[in-house]
Motif scaffolding. Structure first.
Motif, mmCIF file in Angstrom:
data_model
loop_
_atom_site.group_PDB
_atom_site.id
_atom_site.type_symbol
_atom_site.label_atom_id
_atom_site.label_comp_id
_atom_site.label_asym_id
_atom_site.label_seq_id
_atom_site.Cartn_x
_atom_site.Cartn_y
_atom_site.Cartn_z
ATOM 1 N N LEU B 214 -65.049 9.267 -40.244
ATOM 2 C CA LEU B 214 -64.278 10.507 -39.535
ATOM 3 C C LEU B 214 -63.585 9.360 -38.566
ATOM 4 O O LEU B 214 -64.085 8.140 -38.529
ATOM 5 C CB LEU B 214 -65.495 10.857 -38.621
ATOM 6 N N GLU B 216 -60.341 9.626 -35.116
ATOM 7 C CA GLU B 216 -60.165 10.319 -33.745
ATOM 8 C C GLU B 216 -59.273 9.182 -32.759
ATOM 9 O O GLU B 216 -59.386 8.419 -32.739
ATOM 10 C CB GLU B 216 -61.860 10.489 -33.029
ATOM 11 N N PHE B 218 -58.209 10.414 -29.317
ATOM 12 C CA PHE B 218 -58.968 10.967 -28.413
ATOM 13 C C PHE B 218 -57.586 11.157 -27.067
ATOM 14 O O PHE B 218 -57.456 11.887 -26.700
ATOM 15 C CB PHE B 218 -60.159 10.001 -27.549
ATOM 16 N N LEU B 239 -60.313 5.586 -32.549
ATOM 17 C CA LEU B 239 -61.879 5.454 -33.192
ATOM 18 C C LEU B 239 -62.452 5.600 -34.247
ATOM 19 O O LEU B 239 -61.981 6.857 -34.736
ATOM 20 C CB LEU B 239 -63.160 5.978 -31.858
ATOM 21 N N LEU B 241 -66.103 5.971 -37.330
ATOM 22 C CA LEU B 241 -66.697 6.026 -37.939
ATOM 23 C C LEU B 241 -67.514 5.739 -39.097
ATOM 24 O O LEU B 241 -66.636 6.714 -40.459
ATOM 25 C CB LEU B 241 -67.583 7.413 -37.208
ATOM 26 N N GLU B 255 -68.178 1.199 -37.085
ATOM 27 C CA GLU B 255 -67.883 1.822 -35.988
ATOM 28 C C GLU B 255 -66.863 0.901 -35.364
ATOM 29 O O GLU B 255 -66.886 -0.438 -35.639
ATOM 30 C CB GLU B 255 -69.453 1.938 -34.798
ATOM 31 N N LEU B 259 -62.327 2.423 -27.319
ATOM 32 C CA LEU B 259 -62.390 3.201 -25.907
ATOM 33 C C LEU B 259 -63.393 3.469 -26.200
ATOM 34 O O LEU B 259 -64.231 4.222 -25.664
ATOM 35 C CB LEU B 259 -62.542 5.379 -26.339
ATOM 36 N N TYR D 158 -65.663 10.424 -25.019
ATOM 37 C CA TYR D 158 -65.753 10.211 -26.763
ATOM 38 C C TYR D 158 -66.929 9.117 -27.426
ATOM 39 O O TYR D 158 -66.694 10.435 -28.256
ATOM 40 C CB TYR D 158 -65.048 8.541 -25.835
ATOM 41 N N SER D 159 -67.534 9.010 -27.380
ATOM 42 C CA SER D 159 -68.242 8.769 -28.128
ATOM 43 C C SER D 159 -70.212 8.752 -27.972
ATOM 44 O O SER D 159 -69.790 8.266 -27.164
ATOM 45 C CB SER D 159 -67.625 7.800 -29.034
ATOM 46 N N GLY D 250 -66.693 14.997 -28.202
ATOM 47 C CA GLY D 250 -67.040 14.159 -28.317
ATOM 48 C C GLY D 250 -68.489 13.616 -29.695
ATOM 49 O O GLY D 250 -68.134 14.558 -30.662
ATOM 50 N N VAL D 251 -67.885 12.234 -30.250
ATOM 51 C CA VAL D 251 -68.427 11.755 -32.083
ATOM 52 C C VAL D 251 -69.075 10.896 -32.051
ATOM 53 O O VAL D 251 -68.839 9.997 -30.634
ATOM 54 C CB VAL D 251 -66.891 11.799 -33.483
#
Lengths: 383, 383, 383, 383
Positions: B214, B216, B218, B239, B241, B255, B259, D158-159, D250-251
């Motif tokens: 995944l 992202e 932000f 980011l 994951l 990861e 951020l 965010y995470s 958020g993830v």
């Protein structure tokens, strides 16, 4: 169940530490399985009626009194657990022992070495069983450390670095209490905190050869408690710094402080020997850190370093509730110390640490105060 | 001295990472003793005249140019060190290799897998030597970890947990740069940070079987640099994951984040196997933490726990300045990586990590982007 | 470039620390941008021809000599950097200063207080610039700590706890070297390690009022170096334990040990004040830990605790390569210390720490040795 | 005393967790002062006569039975505390609620979402009070974290990175138990450990938007308990890896593992937001680590960093025994969770976390299993 010994407790002093001891008695039968005794909380004494009533309601004691001698006089009590301010220890302990009670005493043993010797003398005459609440000996990490030291893990001991740090008195408006009153406490940070760490060092490394100390009272007066106002001078130490030489040849520093800003309940101990080293911090209680010089240091074959041994709930066996992997908190040490006391009573084996241990710590503290006063090294034992 | 090989360097790109590589070249002869080569910093190219001038004055290069092809064309340069933004890597590397230069390239290898394959193909045709700046492989702790894994320390690998965390982009007013421009960087946090951690996992555990990811973004737009103002949309990931399955059967999470509020340069890696476990954190770089299931767990005989192996300056031997006990900092990894490259050149032995390693990481990142786009597991290798 | 001052260096002593200083000179122009000077490494002297040759090849010095007076005599040298064993400091420094050279000296300043006073006296007569390598003052964390202390962060200082711990001599078969020879080193762990930590305390908290010390030599003889065998007695301390009282009223313990099994390069410092506390450990160099009593302690509104301030590469500004977020290693302190020295020369501003600082530390160490010998508190300054 | 409500407990299941709940009931009156109720331990049921007898002797229950329905049927019981294996939860809870008992249930609520919904439906019809043992919500650090999140400390989330790691099943010879039997436990590591961490995330950050999961059973068969031998296949997950997307945008990753070699009881949680970050580790339970972006980052004026807030015994007020500064252990969470339940009953206020919270976690776990099976993102809520 009927085969189990019944141990009947009389508790003297239902303040903070009296409550902690009570809580531990309540937990023993469920935390230790099998537990060899049936604990009966027979009586509690405290300075006020309100406190004794609380002891009955909260603590489950069968009756309460404001006269501790009433507990000592009763036939249905086997153990007197002494949780009073220090100045009362000697009388409570001696009368209890003379009445044939086993005794369990919160540290320090007495107001000074002379008192401590008197208490030990009576203990030895009466043949009862006696134990000190040097509860940190029962930390899983410290029990493991003791095993390692006995196995020769450290080799020759070079040095140690120990401290017991609190910040409880950094507020200069915190009122006077018995712990700050030399007539009731006998000493300051050295008595309250130092006694624990001095005992742990002795537990691991044996007797002291000599000590050098500096004590300091930074906040020289504090408010009286209550609403009237007024100040009272503080006569006990906020902080004690000691240099010690052990009988085994090692040297080190020991500190006790009530003004260690930023700390909570931080007892630290580090020992460096020719073959190994140990580290422990009571705020990180789940691990004992050990370093083994015998391990291969060659980059190809191995690699040395401090290992965080998972002591957690694991020492000593048999494992107690809540099981071997869960984090431990402060109450654990009290519980384990009382477990050892009660099982010693049931099995008729010697208690440890006993009042002789308490007296030895008292002697080191007395030597420290003499040293701080006279600015000289003081050898042990004292005459 | 006369017997030493002279290695003549041409550096392309004198930004942050170009300066770091230059600094490392300067240090090699004093940090490694004996050092088998004589490094000559022949030429530097940069986008601006001002930067090339700085390269000469600060870095000690003999000449500068704003045309990197000039460096490639010269006979007195043996090595092209590529420190440009990612979009230039392919051309610089291919032309340099075709001109017979050895090449050293900062990560990631290329903008995408197709480019990476092209670069590797040329590398294999030309027979020159090529190395990637996967400099964290040269952390003493990671070198020790690799030895342990090769010795079977972990047993069967169950799981891993890896992350490379920065907080450099938490300020939404930080302007756009080439790292945030998909046309120049090719990817975001996954490329910049993820490439390092994905390589380390491969270094220790071998090939990937499949990935799920995944990504992202932000903060979806950022100011343009300079005074005119205006905003530009951000097209690369802040980011990423990933869930990974390794060819050895282990699974885990990876990861990469720009951020991760509160972190500085925090690359973490943990691996759990049937016989042992490893932990590492780049902000605590002096130790590799290892746990050995083979050690006696019995409370009486031993005690397991994570051991903080003192890697410090100790891996690999021979020890370099400043000596085995001193703490290491971030530049150490670059220095050691370049040391290995230069000695490989001198000794004519294979470089490692090479561009095939670079391509493999590129492939995993490409698979991750496909997965994030198509929301499905992607198997490796890609067609 | 032409406008930059040229600073021409002559280095005396090309052993471990001489190499470290050399490496730092090489890095300054690229790590600090802008860097106000052009460093020229003119000459190096060492005891052996082989070492001077190494200085030329590795270090980039223009020429070498086995006679340090040759460096002092030359007109094309501005700075004498003294990296010899301690017993040579006085002569090198005094002759260099009399020849009008600026001087940079590795700690400790001299063999004893009398020598240190003589050096300072010459420094003050000649008006040259002089700086000590108390490089830990230049740790980002310590620079930040100094700012905080100057801002009144600590309030009234109650206590400190400091130690510099190595394990380098735990192997009893490690041979004698000049550091173990009282005639060449002047002192043991107290000189080598204690000088650093005593200086840091002074840097943060000001002058000492008095000291009490115990020193110990645990390993009383060691092999002679080389193949012939034989043993020599060790006359310097392996370990020194000090109790100190500061002029500001604070008290504390200071330890220096070469036998602290399990440590690498562990300089620790903790200070407790009425308003705040500080903690630092050189093996965890990226953070300064601070505790602020002024923060709201009420559970609802806030919560106190130690904060790990990210010092990393951030102090002092302007930021140097490699950038503000990367972990730092041991060499950083030397580099920053020399940066400060060189920029002081260029700007004509006072150097700091200077030889007066060096003499002050010498005085505390001398007081400690007197105290250990005579078993009494020794007040400062000494007559 | 007479004014206090009496709360009469019937405990179903006297295994490990049943004992822990019992112990907590015993402690409540002394740890919380004032404590508003009088707890009476009326009855205990367990599968075997031996266990019920132990409940009476150790736990202090007035009577025991091997038929839990007997407890449900009695008039003198107010609360049924359900500590059975998961497959019995639904029947015990529903029958107890229908009989008008308040219910307290160890996690997870049920075997699957359908069962959980049925339980919640009955709870809502009957109007009794119901609480889940999501005891980590009652960690002082997590209570403080919740306050901070509610105050907007994190900014935009965010995470997150969360894991609950145990190593309890790394020995392949550890026998099958109900926790490894899908018919009795309903799930594996995800149920046993994941339920806790999934609840904590929801407690702090609100609802889940969607999940993606991978589950793995590494040790595919284990011995049957007892002496006969034989093996049985393991059908539940040893490990679950989840990627989650929260409703707030958020993830993050969430992991539950029983094969995390080297861990004991390690629940970790990290959250990164635009304004702040939080970190927590259950093996370091005395502190909540917070990072505040709002603090001045300028080197002169301040300095950001993670602050270790001293939660210790401090949250929530009023402080309980043993006082605000002492380290906490694992049992604290159970005690505090039950305190909240009992005081909710006495005060007639809503319990929290309740069965709706239990059902929500059940739903996330069910979504995770669907995702792992079908290899796709699964949105919440499920139909």
């Amino acid at each position: 169940m009927s085969a189990k010994s019944e141990i009947r407790i009389g508790l003297v002093g239902y303040g903070f530490i009296g409550k902690v001891h009570t809580l531990a008695y309540q937990l023993l039968p469920i935390m230790y399985d099998p537990f060899p005794a049936k604990i009966r909380l027979v009586g509690v004494s405290a300075a006020s009626q309100a406190s004794t009533q609380k002891g009955i309601e909260q603590g489950g004691y069968e009756f309460g009194t404001t006269d501790w001698r009433e507990l000592v006089a009763r036939d249905d009590i086997d153990v007197i657990d002494c949780c009073t301010p220090n100045y009362l220890h000697k009388d409570v302990l001696i009368e209890a022992m003379r009445a044939g009670k086993h005794v369990y005493c919160d540290k320090p043993l007495a107001m000074n070495l002379a008192e401590a010797r008197e208490v030990v003398s009576v203990a030895q005459q009466t043949g009862i069983q006696h134990q000190m609440t040097f509860d940190y000996r029962f930390s899983p990490a410290m029990m493991r450390a003791r095993q390692l030291v006995e196995d020769g893990f450290l080799g020759r001991v070079y040095s140690l670095r120990a401290a017991y740090l609190h910040a409880g008195y950094i507020d200069p408006d915190r009122p006077i209490s018995w712990r700050l009153d030399v007539a009731k406490g006998g000493g300051g940070a050295l008595f309250d905190l130092g006694s624990h760490v001095l005992d742990l060092i002795r537990f691991l490394l044996g007797e002291y050869d000599s000590v050098y100390a500096l004590t300091e009272t930074f906040i020289k007066e504090r408010p009286l408690p209550g609403r009237e106002g007024g100040k009272k001078s503080v006569e006990v130490d906020d902080l004690a710094l000691m240099t010690v030489r052990m009988a085994n040849g090692g040297v080190g520093t020991v500190e006790a402080s009530r003004l260690a800003t930023g700390t909570n309940d931080e007892l630290r101990l580090e020992i460096h020997g020719s073959k190994g080293a140990l580290r422990f911090n009571l705020m990180d209680p789940n691990w004992l850190y050990v370093y083994d010089v015998r391990e291969p240091g060659d980059p190809i074959g191995g690699g040395r370093g401090f290992k965080a041994i998972e002591t957690v709930q694991r020492y000593p066996p048999p494992a107690a509730l809540p099981g071997p992997k869960f984090s431990i908190g402060w109450m654990r040490y009290h519980i384990a110390c009382q477990y050892d006391f009660i099982t010693s009573l049931v099995e008729g084996r010697p208690t440890s640490p006993d009042f002789v241990d308490g007296m030895k710590v008292q002697e080191v503290m007395e030597a420290a105060y003499i040293s701080a006063q006279e600015k000289r090294w003081v050898s042990l034992p004292l005459d």
